[in-house]
Design a protein around this motif. Structure first.
Motif, short mmCIF file in Angstrom:
data_model
loop_
_atom_site.label_atom_id
_atom_site.label_comp_id
_atom_site.label_asym_id
_atom_site.label_seq_id
_atom_site.Cartn_x
_atom_site.Cartn_y
_atom_site.Cartn_z
N LEU A 209 0.84 -1.22 0.00
CA LEU A 209 0.00 0.00 0.00
C LEU A 209 0.87 1.26 0.00
O LEU A 209 0.52 2.26 -0.61
CB LEU A 209 -0.94 0.00 1.21
N GLN A 210 2.01 1.16 0.68
CA GLN A 210 2.92 2.32 0.72
C GLN A 210 3.78 2.44 -0.54
O GLN A 210 4.68 3.26 -0.60
CB GLN A 210 3.82 2.22 1.95
N LYS A 211 3.51 1.59 -1.50
CA LYS A 211 4.21 1.56 -2.79
C LYS A 211 5.72 1.29 -2.64
O LYS A 211 6.51 1.75 -3.44
CB LYS A 211 4.00 2.87 -3.56
N LYS A 212 6.08 0.57 -1.56
CA LYS A 212 7.49 0.21 -1.40
C LYS A 212 7.86 -0.91 -2.35
O LYS A 212 9.00 -1.10 -2.69
CB LYS A 212 7.78 -0.18 0.05
N HIS A 213 6.86 -1.74 -2.69
CA HIS A 213 7.08 -2.71 -3.76
C HIS A 213 5.77 -3.06 -4.43
O HIS A 213 4.69 -2.81 -3.89
CB HIS A 213 7.83 -3.95 -3.26
N ASN A 214 5.87 -3.64 -5.64
CA ASN A 214 4.67 -4.05 -6.38
C ASN A 214 4.41 -5.53 -6.13
O ASN A 214 5.33 -6.29 -5.86
CB ASN A 214 4.88 -3.83 -7.87
N LEU A 215 3.14 -5.91 -6.24
CA LEU A 215 2.76 -7.32 -6.16
C LEU A 215 1.75 -7.57 -7.26
O LEU A 215 1.02 -6.66 -7.65
CB LEU A 215 2.10 -7.62 -4.82
N ASN A 216 1.71 -8.78 -7.74
CA ASN A 216 0.69 -9.18 -8.69
C ASN A 216 -0.70 -8.92 -8.08
O ASN A 216 -0.92 -9.17 -6.89
CB ASN A 216 0.90 -10.68 -8.98
N ASP A 217 -1.64 -8.41 -8.89
CA ASP A 217 -2.96 -8.03 -8.36
C ASP A 217 -3.72 -9.21 -7.75
O ASP A 217 -4.41 -9.04 -6.74
CB ASP A 217 -3.81 -7.39 -9.47
N CYS A 218 -3.62 -10.39 -8.38
CA CYS A 218 -4.29 -11.58 -7.81
C CYS A 218 -3.65 -11.94 -6.47
O CYS A 218 -4.34 -12.23 -5.49
CB CYS A 218 -4.17 -12.78 -8.74
N ALA A 219 -2.32 -11.90 -6.45
CA ALA A 219 -1.60 -12.29 -5.23
C ALA A 219 -1.96 -11.36 -4.08
O ALA A 219 -2.22 -11.81 -2.95
CB ALA A 219 -0.09 -12.26 -5.49
N VAL A 220 -2.04 -10.06 -4.36
CA VAL A 220 -2.32 -9.13 -3.24
C VAL A 220 -3.76 -9.28 -2.78
O VAL A 220 -4.06 -9.16 -1.59
CB VAL A 220 -1.92 -7.68 -3.59
N HIS A 221 -4.66 -9.59 -3.72
CA HIS A 221 -6.05 -9.85 -3.32
C HIS A 221 -6.10 -11.01 -2.32
O HIS A 221 -6.78 -10.94 -1.30
CB HIS A 221 -6.90 -10.17 -4.55
N LEU A 222 -5.36 -12.07 -2.64
CA LEU A 222 -5.36 -13.25 -1.77
C LEU A 222 -4.67 -12.97 -0.44
O LEU A 222 -5.05 -13.53 0.60
CB LEU A 222 -4.71 -14.43 -2.50
N LEU A 223 -3.69 -12.08 -0.46
CA LEU A 223 -3.04 -11.71 0.81
C LEU A 223 -4.02 -10.96 1.72
O LEU A 223 -4.07 -11.20 2.93
CB LEU A 223 -1.81 -10.83 0.56
N PHE A 224 -4.79 -10.02 1.14
CA PHE A 224 -5.80 -9.32 1.95
C PHE A 224 -6.77 -10.33 2.57
O PHE A 224 -7.14 -10.21 3.75
CB PHE A 224 -6.59 -8.31 1.10
N ALA A 225 -7.20 -11.33 1.75
CA ALA A 225 -8.14 -12.33 2.28
C ALA A 225 -7.44 -13.19 3.35
O ALA A 225 -8.02 -13.47 4.40
CB ALA A 225 -8.65 -13.21 1.13
N ALA A 226 -6.21 -13.58 3.09
CA ALA A 226 -5.46 -14.41 4.07
C ALA A 226 -5.30 -13.65 5.39
O ALA A 226 -5.33 -14.25 6.47
CB ALA A 226 -4.09 -14.78 3.49
#
Ligand code: Z5A
Ligand code: MG
Length: 212
Positions: free
Chosen positions: A57-74
């Motif tokens: 969220l702080q834009k310190k690094h990028n993540l794949n959009d699907c991966a970050v969606h799953l991280l929020f759910a996890a």
């Protein structure tokens, strides 16, 4: 007689509508009324998964959009046993953002549909009420403006609001849409009366499962 369970109360809305302000007021009010209540917020930036999300969220690094969606759910799933335990022990939980933010934010990105986005959160404890603080993003933005985190821009927030509108069509969930342009105090009064109702109703019901 079995002990009465606590209620799962979720506050949702686009950026800057006053969710965190109202969650804190609500917690104080419930405790003053002698109710056992606790606050939780998502993303929970304190866990290892939460730290990955925070740095994204702080834009310190990028993540794949699907991966970050799953991280929020996890990040929600890692709290599920705690959520269930607290509810069963009679504690009402006030939750600042939940799966609805997860779905609304990811599905506002191009190439995502609502159904895919919902799958990762299917089976989470179902809220007894979802208080949606409704405010146009252009008005919310005037509240000190957005910060510099990812997603904090007007066009994206407008898409997110549309997605929340889609989610609210689901009548199996108890959505309460509240006018977040009102003063903090007036909004608080509306929230507390909705929450008292939800607590009374939840007491004798089993905990439901979201989108199941
Ligand atoms: N996100 C996601 O993509 N997927 C997910 O699964 C989840 C989240 C859970 C971080 O969230 C980002 O993660 C968020 C969604 C995404 N991205 N965006 N955009 P966050 O919860 O950490 O976001 P935040 O930084 O805490 O902002 P916020 O929650 O959107 O703000 P708020 O809690 O709604 O507002 P507030 O902090 O209570 O109030 C904002 C200001 O308005 C403050 O100065 C208050 O004093 C003032 N205020 C509050 N109420 C009023 C009223 N009634 N009148 C006037 N002024 C008021
Ligand atoms: Mg907040």
């Amino acid at each position: 007689m079995a002990a009465k369970r606590g209620a799962l109360i979720v506050l949702e809305g686009v950026d800057r509508v006053g969710k965190s302000t109202q969650c804190k007021r609500l917690l104080e009010a419930l405790r003053q009324r002698g109710r056992a209540a606790e606050l939780m917020s998502f993303p929970d930036r304190r866990t290892e998964i939460g730290q990955l999300i925070s740095s994204y969220l702080q834009k310190k690094h990028n993540l794949n959009d699907c991966a970050v969606h799953l991280l929020f759910a996890a990040n929600r799933w890692e709290q599920v046993s705690l959520i269930r335990e607290k509810l069963q022990n009679g504690i009402t939980l006030i939750v600042d953002r939940y799966a609805f933010s997860g779905v609304a934010f990811t599905s506002a990105k191009s190439g995502f549909n609502l159904e895919w986005c919902k799958q990762a959160d299917v089976g989470l404890p179902k809220p007894d009420v979802i208080l949606f603080l409704n405010l146009e993003p252009s008005a919310a933005m005037k509240r000190g403006g957005f910060g510099t985190e990812r997603y904090e821009n007007l066009h994206f927030q407008e898409l997110v609001l549309q997605r929340f509108g889609e989610l609210m069509k689901d009548e199996s969930l108890n959505w309460k849409v509240l006018d977040a342009s009102q003063s903090i105090e007036v909004l608080h009064q509306e929230i507390i009366s909705n929450v008292e109702n939800a607590i009374e109703k939840a007491m004798d019901q089993p905990i439901g499962e979201l989108w199941n």
